[in-house]
Design an enzyme around this catalytic site. Structure first.
Site: not given
Ligand SMILES: [Zn+2]
Length: 415
Positions: A276, A361
């Protein structure tokens, strides 16, 4: 001509969505009896089949909903629903602004009522059957009343000021209306954590010292100034877990759903949060906000051009009344039919979003642990009964997140 274009595009849109959905149904059904090898260790066949059945249920409901929406749209436009409503309200209400606001309000109310059975079915039948729903009807009603109240107190002044600008500000109305829209979005963003969200949920400061330390260390590593860590009682409504950021400027908070904290261990929570933070640090959130604002300006310019053209109204089943403002009609026709003309944008935006997910990621792998993120994702797929085997075309068109197998593969490749 314009009617024909509208109907052809609407039919093409519905046909494409239904075709993609049937592909999805077939694909998920065909892979129902085998867990993909990358997940076989953690996800049982029973869970995999449960996810398949949940996905099949959601997809079928989505197909029915799409057809209903298209029929509603044709009812409002070519079949004369909007025209009739406008005439009736014109007889009842003398005040121009009140009449136009009533027209917008009635259309939204009718669309809300038509959409209600789908929401109820999703929550109280599908989610209930799969154990996700934690809500009783009373809480649902209370939520709906609060949401309606918010729409009224925020939406009415917004709609009234745009209508007023359209009739009184000449050609510059587009610019003013756009500024009001952008200001409105910022206002909601600013009020959300302190005023809006607490109407629906309770927020308590995170009281797990070891997790708190880990998150604060992560924020320092990522050079992110943090105002607070909160836990939200998401379990009151649903068993689905999540985490998000809220607020802007110096009052940024991180909010964890209690359902997320109860399922993931400290390493996994840190990795999810790093993902996030990645969205934030890679400016995805800012880019998305700017893109939304730019699209809003383009759409308003288009609306300004169309609202002066008779064929725009008559082509969509409405005869504008001369000698009184037709701005509410123009707004409604425009924003109701816009998705039909821009449906090809959806896969582009979805592709962009998936690209951002891969980038976030990678950020998480660099600043936390890729193995923990992979483990967290597998846990979340399992808990949310998200399908691991979507149809590739369906997924490319709709999904804002990469398909599970590809996402895990990319993660393994990165660390
Ligand atoms: Zn995401």
């Amino acid at each position: 001509m314009f009617s024909l274009l509208f109907v052809s595009l609407l039919l093409a849109d519905v046909a494409l969505r239904l075709w993609l959905a049937t592909r999805q149904l077939r694909h998920v059904h065909r892979h129902r009896n085998q867990v993909p090898p990358a997940f076989a260790e953690r996800i049982s066949l029973r869970s995999h089949q449960r996810a398949a059945d949940y996905t099949l249920g959601l997809t079928r409901l989505g197909m029915l909903e799409r057809v209903t929406e298209a029929a509603t749209l044709v009812g409002f436009t070519l079949l004369g629903g909007l025209q009739m409503l406008d005439l009736q309200l014109g007889r009842l209400i003398d005040h121009e602004m009140a009449r136009q606001l009533a027209l917008i309000g009635s259309v939204l109310a009718i669309m809300g009522v038509i959409g209600l059975p789908f929401t109820l079915w999703r929550k109280f039948v599908l989610d209930e059957r799969f154990g996700f729903n934690r809500m009783r009807l009373g809480l649902f009603l209370a939520d709906s009343v609060k949401a309606l109240f918010l729409v009224l107190i925020f939406g009415t002044p917004l709609a009234a000021s745009v209508l007023w600008l359209m009739s009184a500000a000449g050609v510059a109305w587009v610019l003013y209306a756009w500024l009001i829209w952008v200001g409105f979005r910022l206002l909601i963003l600013w009020l959300f954590p302190s005023i809006i969200a607490p109407l629906f949920n309770r927020f308590t400061p995170l009281d797990r010292p070891e997790l708190r330390e880990r998150v604060e260390a992560l924020a320092r590593r990522c050079d992110f100034s943090l105002d607070g860590l909160y836990v939200m009682d998401g379990s009151r409504r649903s068993a689905h877990g999540n985490a998000y950021f809220t607020g802007f400027g110096r009052q940024r908070r991180i909010v964890f759903f209690d359902t997320l904290l109860s399922r993931l261990n400290t390493d996994e929570v840190e990795a999810v949060l790093a993902h996030e933070l990645g969205h934030y640090k890679l400016h995805h959130i800012r880019q998305r906000t700017l893109l939304d604002a730019a699209l809003a300006l383009v759409f308003l310019l288009l609306l300004a051009g169309l609202s002066g053209q008779i064929w725009f109204y008559t082509g969509l089943g409405v005869v504008p009344q001369l000698g009184r403002p037709n701005d509410a009609l123009a707004l409604l026709l425009f924003f109701m039919t816009l998705p039909v003309f821009t449906f090809w944008l959806a896969p582009l935006l979805a592709w962009r979003s998936r690209r951002d997910e891969y980038a976030a990621d990678r950020y998480a792998v660099q600043h936390s642990s890729g193995a923990a993120l992979a483990s967290a994702l597998i846990g979340l797929y399992d808990d949310n009964a998200a399908t691991l085997t979507p149809d590739p075309l369906y997924s490319a068109f709709h999904d804002t997140h990469p398909p599970a197998v590809a996402r895990l593969q990319a993660l393994r490749h990165d660390h």
